[in-house]
Design an enzyme around this catalytic site. Structure first.
Site, PDB file in Angstrom:
ATOM      1  N   SER A  78       0.840  -1.198   0.000  1.00 52.90           N
ATOM      2  CA  SER A  78       0.000   0.000   0.000  1.00 52.90           C
ATOM      3  C   SER A  78       0.873   1.245   0.000  1.00 52.90           C
ATOM      4  O   SER A  78       2.006   1.220   0.498  1.00 52.90           O
ATOM      5  CB  SER A  78      -0.903   0.007   1.241  1.00 52.90           C
ATOM      6  OG  SER A  78      -1.531   1.256   1.421  1.00 52.90           O
ATOM      7  N   TYR A 129      -2.462  -1.713  10.305  1.00 51.45           N
ATOM      8  CA  TYR A 129      -2.550  -2.019   8.877  1.00 51.45           C
ATOM      9  C   TYR A 129      -1.314  -1.510   8.141  1.00 51.45           C
ATOM     10  O   TYR A 129      -0.691  -2.226   7.341  1.00 51.45           O
ATOM     11  CB  TYR A 129      -3.819  -1.392   8.307  1.00 51.45           C
ATOM     12  CG  TYR A 129      -3.956  -1.439   6.806  1.00 51.45           C
ATOM     13  CD1 TYR A 129      -4.523  -2.543   6.177  1.00 51.45           C
ATOM     14  CD2 TYR A 129      -3.550  -0.366   6.009  1.00 51.45           C
ATOM     15  CE1 TYR A 129      -4.672  -2.585   4.793  1.00 51.45           C
ATOM     16  CE2 TYR A 129      -3.700  -0.396   4.638  1.00 51.45           C
ATOM     17  CZ  TYR A 129      -4.258  -1.504   4.031  1.00 51.45           C
ATOM     18  OH  TYR A 129      -4.397  -1.533   2.665  1.00 51.45           O
TER      19      TYR A 129
END
Length: 263
Positions: A154, A167
């Site tokens: 990400s 995360y």
């Protein structure tokens, strides 16, 4: 897209996509099917049954006549034995794995590290990074020279995210995992790369953020909008195809709407 001899880029290839029932994973399954691959994917039983069925139908409509029917495997990938079972089912159905897409993920918003207890940390790490290790180690037994592994990380791994701390930490781990594994497997002729999407419209977004945050999602990037999963999936096609990316390993592509990352 076809090669000069009329064959599609992924004809004869078998691809396993974790978390392939929706969002980016579904778009990857669809694009791989369009390119001739036989596709298997994982999903979470019960809560994602409808998504999985919809994805199966989408793949069936997109696949070539030479590809075998798609396979959806329910699994909690946070545990080694479940990842082994998934790989065994795919190999039983198709005989091998040529392309592994480690993509399964979950995220939860929190304003402070103090809100993240041990149970939640283990849950997020199990899904987002443990599963990548587990699935890869079992899949490798059935992969050979010319195979490809692609890991979904990400933009948050590069720029940080205060509201998605656990995360974000897993996504940073995925970048390091990709680089290290690429070095391990280079002599075996198996390439390992990653894709680091920016803000992309997936089911995780409305499930993770409030109404105002969801409405403004993606507005912070130079292109002033969130991307669609189908705009990300071609990055996986490129990295999976030896015709396109045979000299690329240990790298990460950044479909993120213009955010510059320097790492």
């Amino acid at each position: 897209m076809k090669m000069k001899n009329g064959k599609k880029w992924m004809q004869g290839k078998v691809a396993l996509v974790t978390g392939g029932d929706s969002g980016i994973g579904r778009a990857v399954c669809y694009c791989f099917a369009l390119e001739g691959a036989t596709v298997a994917f994982t999903y979470v039983k019960a809560q994602e049954d409808k998504d999985a069925n919809d994805t199966i139908e989408m793949i069936k409509k997109a696949k070539s006549s030479a590809a075998k029917d798609p396979l959806a495997v329910p699994a909690d990938l946070g545990f080694d034995e479940n990842c082994k079972r998934v790989v065994d089912e795919v190999v039983k159905a198709y005989g091998r794995i040529d392309i592994l897409i480690n993509n399964a993920a979950e995220q939860y918003k929190s304003s402070s590290v103090e809100d993240i207890d041990e149970d939640r940390l283990l849950r997020v790490f199990r899904t987002n990074i443990f599963s990548y290790f587990f699935t890869t180690r079992h899949a490798l037994k059935h992969m050979k020279e010319g195979s490809s592994i692609i890991n979904t990380t990400s933009v948050n791994a590069y720029k940080g995210n205060a509201k998605l701390l656990d995360y974000t930490a897993t996504k940073g781990a995925i970048v390091a995992f990709t680089r290290g594994l690429a070095l391990q497997l280079a002599t075996k002729g198996i390439r390992v790369n990653g894709v680091a999407p920016g803000p992309i419209w997936t089911p995780l977004i409305p499930a993770s953020f409030d109404e105002e945050e969801t409405a403004n999602f993606g507005s912070q990037v130079p292109m002033k909008r969130a991307g669609q999963p189908i705009e990300v999936a071609p990055s996986y096609v490129f990295l999976a195809c030896n015709v396109d990316s045979s000299y690329i390993t240990g790298q990460v592509l950044h479909p993120n709407g213009g955010t510059v990352v320097n790492a």
